[in-house]
Structures are given as structure tokens and as C-alpha cells.
Design a protein around this motif. Structure first.
Motif, PDB file in Angstrom:
ATOM      1  N   TYR A   1       0.871  -1.335  -0.189  1.00  0.00           N
ATOM      2  CA  TYR A   1      -0.400  -0.457   0.283  1.00  0.00           C
ATOM      3  C   TYR A   1       0.466   1.297   0.084  1.00  0.00           C
ATOM      4  N   THR A   2       0.552   1.912  -1.143  1.00  0.00           N
ATOM      5  CA  THR A   2       1.266   3.624  -0.919  1.00  0.00           C
ATOM      6  C   THR A   2       1.362   4.138   0.705  1.00  0.00           C
ATOM      7  N   ALA A   3       1.947   4.153   0.958  1.00  0.00           N
ATOM      8  CA  ALA A   3       1.594   5.247   2.607  1.00  0.00           C
ATOM      9  C   ALA A   3       1.228   6.864   2.082  1.00  0.00           C
ATOM     10  N   ASP A   4      -0.066   7.289   3.039  1.00  0.00           N
ATOM     11  CA  ASP A   4      -0.753   8.727   2.605  1.00  0.00           C
ATOM     12  C   ASP A   4      -0.084   9.435   2.945  1.00  0.00           C
ATOM     13  N   ALA A   5      -0.047  10.204   2.593  1.00  0.00           N
ATOM     14  CA  ALA A   5       0.228  12.052   2.415  1.00  0.00           C
ATOM     15  C   ALA A   5       0.815  12.613   3.849  1.00  0.00           C
ATOM     16  N   GLU A   6      -0.298  11.848   5.545  1.00  0.00           N
ATOM     17  CA  GLU A   6       0.438  12.930   6.202  1.00  0.00           C
ATOM     18  C   GLU A   6       2.114  11.484   7.172  1.00  0.00           C
ATOM     19  N   SER A   7       1.213   9.989   6.573  1.00  0.00           N
ATOM     20  CA  SER A   7       2.511   9.457   6.730  1.00  0.00           C
ATOM     21  C   SER A   7       4.012   8.959   6.081  1.00  0.00           C
TER      22      SER A   7
ATOM     23  N   GLY B   1       4.675  12.387   5.288  1.00  0.00           N
ATOM     24  CA  GLY B   1       4.882  13.840   5.262  1.00  0.00           C
ATOM     25  C   GLY B   1       6.209  13.859   6.810  1.00  0.00           C
ATOM     26  N   LYS B   2       5.957  12.399   7.729  1.00  0.00           N
ATOM     27  CA  LYS B   2       6.167  12.360   9.310  1.00  0.00           C
ATOM     28  C   LYS B   2       7.329  11.618   8.787  1.00  0.00           C
ATOM     29  N   CYS B   3       7.464  10.291   7.863  1.00  0.00           N
ATOM     30  CA  CYS B   3       8.665   9.698   7.708  1.00  0.00           C
ATOM     31  C   CYS B   3       9.828  10.861   7.430  1.00  0.00           C
ATOM     32  N   HIS B   4       9.608  11.284   6.253  1.00  0.00           N
ATOM     33  CA  HIS B   4      10.725  12.667   5.651  1.00  0.00           C
ATOM     34  C   HIS B   4      11.028  13.404   7.097  1.00  0.00           C
ATOM     35  N   ALA B   5      10.498  13.961   7.858  1.00  0.00           N
ATOM     36  CA  ALA B   5      10.946  14.647   8.865  1.00  0.00           C
ATOM     37  C   ALA B   5      11.067  14.075   9.845  1.00  0.00           C
ATOM     38  N   LEU B   6      11.550  12.826   9.949  1.00  0.00           N
ATOM     39  CA  LEU B   6      12.354  11.945  10.821  1.00  0.00           C
ATOM     40  C   LEU B   6      13.652  11.194  10.254  1.00  0.00           C
ATOM     41  N   SER B   7      13.673  11.329   8.847  1.00  0.00           N
ATOM     42  CA  SER B   7      15.237  11.328   8.109  1.00  0.00           C
ATOM     43  C   SER B   7      16.195  11.882   8.082  1.00  0.00           C
ATOM     44  N   PRO B   8      17.381  11.221   8.525  1.00  0.00           N
ATOM     45  CA  PRO B   8      18.421  12.164   8.197  1.00  0.00           C
ATOM     46  C   PRO B   8      18.520  12.569   6.922  1.00  0.00           C
ATOM     47  N   ALA B   9      18.371  11.698   5.996  1.00  0.00           N
ATOM     48  CA  ALA B   9      18.117  12.714   4.586  1.00  0.00           C
ATOM     49  C   ALA B   9      17.044  13.868   4.684  1.00  0.00           C
ATOM     50  N   LYS B  10      17.946  15.086   4.165  1.00  0.00           N
ATOM     51  CA  LYS B  10      16.826  16.342   4.061  1.00  0.00           C
ATOM     52  C   LYS B  10      16.217  16.610   2.225  1.00  0.00           C
ATOM     53  N   ALA B  11      16.997  16.217   1.668  1.00  0.00           N
ATOM     54  CA  ALA B  11      16.437  16.214   1.071  1.00  0.00           C
ATOM     55  C   ALA B  11      14.862  15.470   0.135  1.00  0.00           C
TER      56      ALA B  11
END
Length: 82
Positions: free
Chosen positions: A34-40, A42-52
Motif C-alpha cells: 500500500y502507498t503510504a498516505d501523505a501524512e505518513s 511527511g512524518k517519515c520524511h521529517a524523521l529521516s536524516p536525509a533532508k532532501a
């Protein structure tokens, strides 16, 4: 490509069928889920050490807990290649 089917979501229905394969030649695991929803995402991106931003060649997927045994089986398959 030496693709091997590992398994399908045990609760699959006609609407979705998360599936796991192993590419034994490339030594990769391929997962349809399943494709993660936009909220999930976004949260994954915010917690990732990769800032791109997530590149267009990548995505975040959601894997149901019930598929953990299939992921382990795929990992064991790859470990057996060495």
C-alpha cells in the motif's frame, strides 16, 4: 533477472494484494504494498536524516504486520546466497 515469488498477504482480497519477491541475481527484495498516505510520508520524511525530498524514483510503502514472516523469508533467501 532471477525473480522468485516469496508470498502474498495472507488476508489478500480482490482490492489489493501486497506481495514479496526476491531478485536473486540483483540480491534485492521487491515489495508490492500500500502507498503510504501523505501524512505518513511527511512524518517519515521529517524523521529521516536525509533532508532532501523523496526522489521520484522512490516512495514510502506501508507493509502490514501480518507480512513480517514473508519479509523474513525473503531476507533468509538472500542470506542463503552467500
Amino acid at each position: 533477472m532471477d525473480l522468485r515469488f516469496v508470498g502474498i498477504d495472507p488476508e489478500t482480497d480482490d482490492d489489493g494484494c501486497p506481495t514479496v519477491w526476491v531478485d536473486r541475481e540483483a540480491e534485492d527484495i521487491l515489495i508490492q504494498s500500500y502507498t503510504a498516505d501523505a501524512e505518513s510520508a511527511g512524518k517519515c520524511h521529517a524523521l529521516s536524516p536525509a533532508k532532501a525530498p523523496i526522489p521520484p524514483t522512490e516512495t514510502i510503502i506501508r507493509i502490514p504486520r501480518r507480512m513480517v514472516p514473508l519479509i523474513r523469508k525473503a531476507c533468509d533467501d538472500l542470506d542463503g546466497l552467500r
